[in-house]
Design a protein around this motif. Structure first.
Motif, PDB file in Angstrom:
ATOM      1  N   PRO A 200      16.351  -2.937  67.156  1.00 24.84           N
ATOM      2  CA  PRO A 200      17.615  -2.970  67.898  1.00 24.84           C
ATOM      3  C   PRO A 200      17.413  -2.828  69.409  1.00 24.84           C
ATOM      4  CG  PRO A 200      17.272  -0.787  66.992  1.00 24.84           C
ATOM      5  CD  PRO A 200      16.115  -1.638  66.519  1.00 24.84           C
ATOM      6  N   ALA A 201      18.422  -3.231  70.155  1.00 23.30           N
ATOM      7  CA  ALA A 201      18.420  -3.025  71.599  1.00 23.30           C
ATOM      8  C   ALA A 201      18.442  -1.525  71.888  1.00 23.30           C
ATOM      9  CB  ALA A 201      19.634  -3.707  72.229  1.00 23.30           C
ATOM     10  N   GLY A 202      17.813  -1.150  72.998  1.00 24.13           N
ATOM     11  CA  GLY A 202      17.776   0.249  73.380  1.00 24.13           C
ATOM     12  C   GLY A 202      16.553   0.987  72.874  1.00 24.13           C
ATOM     13  N   THR A 203      15.693   0.292  72.112  1.00 25.88           N
ATOM     14  CA  THR A 203      14.469   0.906  71.611  1.00 25.88           C
ATOM     15  C   THR A 203      13.267   0.313  72.352  1.00 25.88           C
ATOM     16  OG1 THR A 203      14.318  -0.738  69.849  1.00 25.88           O
ATOM     17  CG2 THR A 203      15.445   1.314  69.326  1.00 25.88           C
ATOM     18  N   GLY A 230       2.538 -17.841  71.037  1.00 25.42           N
ATOM     19  CA  GLY A 230       3.667 -17.142  70.427  1.00 25.42           C
ATOM     20  C   GLY A 230       3.648 -15.663  70.760  1.00 25.42           C
ATOM     21  N   VAL A 231       4.657 -14.975  70.250  1.00 24.66           N
ATOM     22  CA  VAL A 231       4.840 -13.543  70.521  1.00 24.66           C
ATOM     23  C   VAL A 231       5.135 -12.831  69.212  1.00 24.66           C
ATOM     24  CG1 VAL A 231       6.166 -11.835  71.819  1.00 24.66           C
ATOM     25  CG2 VAL A 231       5.790 -14.112  72.784  1.00 24.66           C
ATOM     26  N   ALA A 232       4.477 -11.700  68.986  1.00 28.37           N
ATOM     27  CA  ALA A 232       4.758 -10.855  67.820  1.00 28.37           C
ATOM     28  C   ALA A 232       5.392  -9.553  68.318  1.00 28.37           C
ATOM     29  CB  ALA A 232       3.474 -10.559  67.052  1.00 28.37           C
ATOM     30  N   ILE A 233       6.502  -9.166  67.695  1.00 38.86           N
ATOM     31  CA  ILE A 233       7.247  -7.968  68.111  1.00 38.86           C
ATOM     32  C   ILE A 233       7.349  -7.046  66.905  1.00 38.86           C
ATOM     33  CG2 ILE A 233       9.393  -7.130  69.155  1.00 38.86           C
ATOM     34  CD1 ILE A 233       9.843 -10.166  69.951  1.00 38.86           C
ATOM     35  N   VAL A 234       6.915  -5.800  67.059  1.00 39.43           N
ATOM     36  CA  VAL A 234       6.894  -4.845  65.953  1.00 39.43           C
ATOM     37  C   VAL A 234       7.559  -3.551  66.384  1.00 39.43           C
ATOM     38  CG1 VAL A 234       5.428  -3.512  64.393  1.00 39.43           C
ATOM     39  CG2 VAL A 234       4.774  -5.838  65.020  1.00 39.43           C
ATOM     40  N   ILE A 308      13.361  -2.969  74.549  1.00 39.00           N
ATOM     41  CA  ILE A 308      14.136  -4.071  73.962  1.00 39.00           C
ATOM     42  C   ILE A 308      15.539  -4.062  74.562  1.00 39.00           C
ATOM     43  CG2 ILE A 308      15.022  -5.086  71.833  1.00 39.00           C
ATOM     44  CD1 ILE A 308      11.971  -5.212  72.171  1.00 39.00           C
ATOM     45  N   THR A 309      15.780  -5.017  75.438  1.00 40.26           N
ATOM     46  CA  THR A 309      17.099  -5.169  76.042  1.00 40.26           C
ATOM     47  C   THR A 309      17.984  -6.009  75.122  1.00 40.26           C
ATOM     48  OG1 THR A 309      16.467  -7.188  77.201  1.00 40.26           O
ATOM     49  CG2 THR A 309      16.033  -5.093  78.326  1.00 40.26           C
ATOM     50  N   SER A 310      19.226  -6.197  75.527  1.00 41.37           N
ATOM     51  CA  SER A 310      20.136  -7.005  74.710  1.00 41.37           C
ATOM     52  C   SER A 310      19.642  -8.446  74.594  1.00 41.37           C
ATOM     53  CB  SER A 310      21.546  -6.971  75.295  1.00 41.37           C
ATOM     54  OG  SER A 310      21.541  -7.439  76.640  1.00 41.37           O
TER      55      SER A 310
END
Length: 338
Positions: A200-203, A230-234, A308-310
């Motif tokens: 989520p946003a804010g984390t 590419g990009v991996a987000i965890v 993590i922004t909006s």
């Protein structure tokens, strides 16, 4: 039934988890002589027992006469772990707590933890349970101002942002785990308020930029250029893979990735095509887009903690392969970029 609470002859509630070894031994000896303890479920006499894992509990002195069903050793052990984890985190916690909604619907929590105005029920579901029954019970808790966490043994339960639920794996003998963590560690993180759904946003999430080495095809350039693929987000147990082309519609993300790329003369440059809005990597020498099909190797270009922004959250939510889950996240640390 093997509850963790019982009543004494003055109607005081006794808690098996809270008693020390000396107190448990003394209570056992006293009850053996005067039989002053009784079950809170039916009022029948109590015998004090200890499971093979060392979990202390109260049991009916004689079988029969009680409508409460038996609990498995796993169920008992998990309730004790939840109480211990909650209390260690500063919550008040008890087992087998009953309540009613404002509409008069009764409920009974395996464990109910309270801290200030917050109340959390932990439900151990060792046998199967239909999703609609879980939703019904969750709604009943919500109507009483209680959040609930479900520990399911069997797979196949619905993944729902409104119903925190995870799967238990392993055995008592080998150890029970949740998402690779011992259950005790998972519950400790839950009561440390580190349970999240998705990214989520804010984390803060861990972002990894993946890349390859390719030869520029433009004219007579022929330069070897490091290409972003590419990009991996965890974040906790939730992961999202994003192809570079999909990043182009999110300028904030493009700028963040550019700041993360290492200062290398052949790193290439992320650019957004005006005609399509897709992101590509341009040759470091001539700036032409490098053909992704010319990849010769694949590697990790950079890894960092990123807020993590909006806009990040919107990009993640729009990825077709993104499947968020409930999981605990690491202790927050300062992000590498802002």
């Amino acid at each position: 039934m093997m509850p963790l609470r019982c009543l004494d002859d003055a109607d005081r509630s006794l808690d098996a988890v809270a008693l020390s070894t000396v107190e448990w031994a003394a209570l056992t000896a006293t009850n053996r002589h005067v039989r002053h303890l009784r079950m809170h479920c039916c009022g029948s006499p109590v015998v004090l027992k200890t499971s093979r894992l060392g979990t202390r509990f109260f049991a009916h002195f004689a079988l029969g006469g009680c409508a409460s069903g038996d609990e498995s050793p796993e169920h008992l052990h998990l309730k004790a772990l939840a109480i211990t984890a909650a209390r260690a985190a500063g919550w008040t916690a008890e087992a087998e707590v009953s309540g009613t909604t404002s509409g008069g619907e009764p409920w009974r929590a395996d464990v109910l933890a309270t801290r200030g105005k917050h109340r959390v029920a932990v439900e151990v579901q060792w046998s199967g349970q239909a999703d609609d029954e879980t939703a019904r019970r969750q709604a009943r808790y919500a109507a009483s101002g209680v959040r609930a966490l479900w520990l399911f043994r069997r797979p196949g339960f619905a993944i729902d942002p409104d119903v925190p639920a995870v799967r238990l794996r392993g055995t008592l003998a080998a150890g029970l785990t949740v998402q690779g963590l011992p259950v005790a560690d998972f519950l400790a993180a839950v009561f440390d308020r580190r349970l999240r759904f998705g990214i989520p946003a804010g984390t803060t999430a861990t972002v990894t930029i993946e890349g390859a080495i390719a030869t520029c095809w433009g004219g007579d350039c022929g330069a070897l250029t490091r290409v972003v693929t590419g990009v991996a987000i965890v974040h906790g147990g939730s992961a999202c893979a994003v192809e570079l082309a999909a990043v182009g519609a999110h300028p904030v993300v493009v700028a963040a990735l550019a700041r993360l790329l290492p200062a290398d003369p052949v790193r290439g440059r992320i650019r957004v095509r005006r005609t399509t809005g897709t992101a590509v990597t341009g040759c470091f020498r001539c700036d032409r887009p490098v053909d992704a099909a010319a990849r010769a190797s694949r590697t990790i270009l950079a890894t960092a903690a990123v807020p993590i922004t909006s806009e990040w959250a919107a990009m993640i939510a729009g990825q077709p392969g993104y499947a968020p889950i409930w999981s605990v996240v690491p202790v927050a640390r300062a992000p590498a970029i802002a």
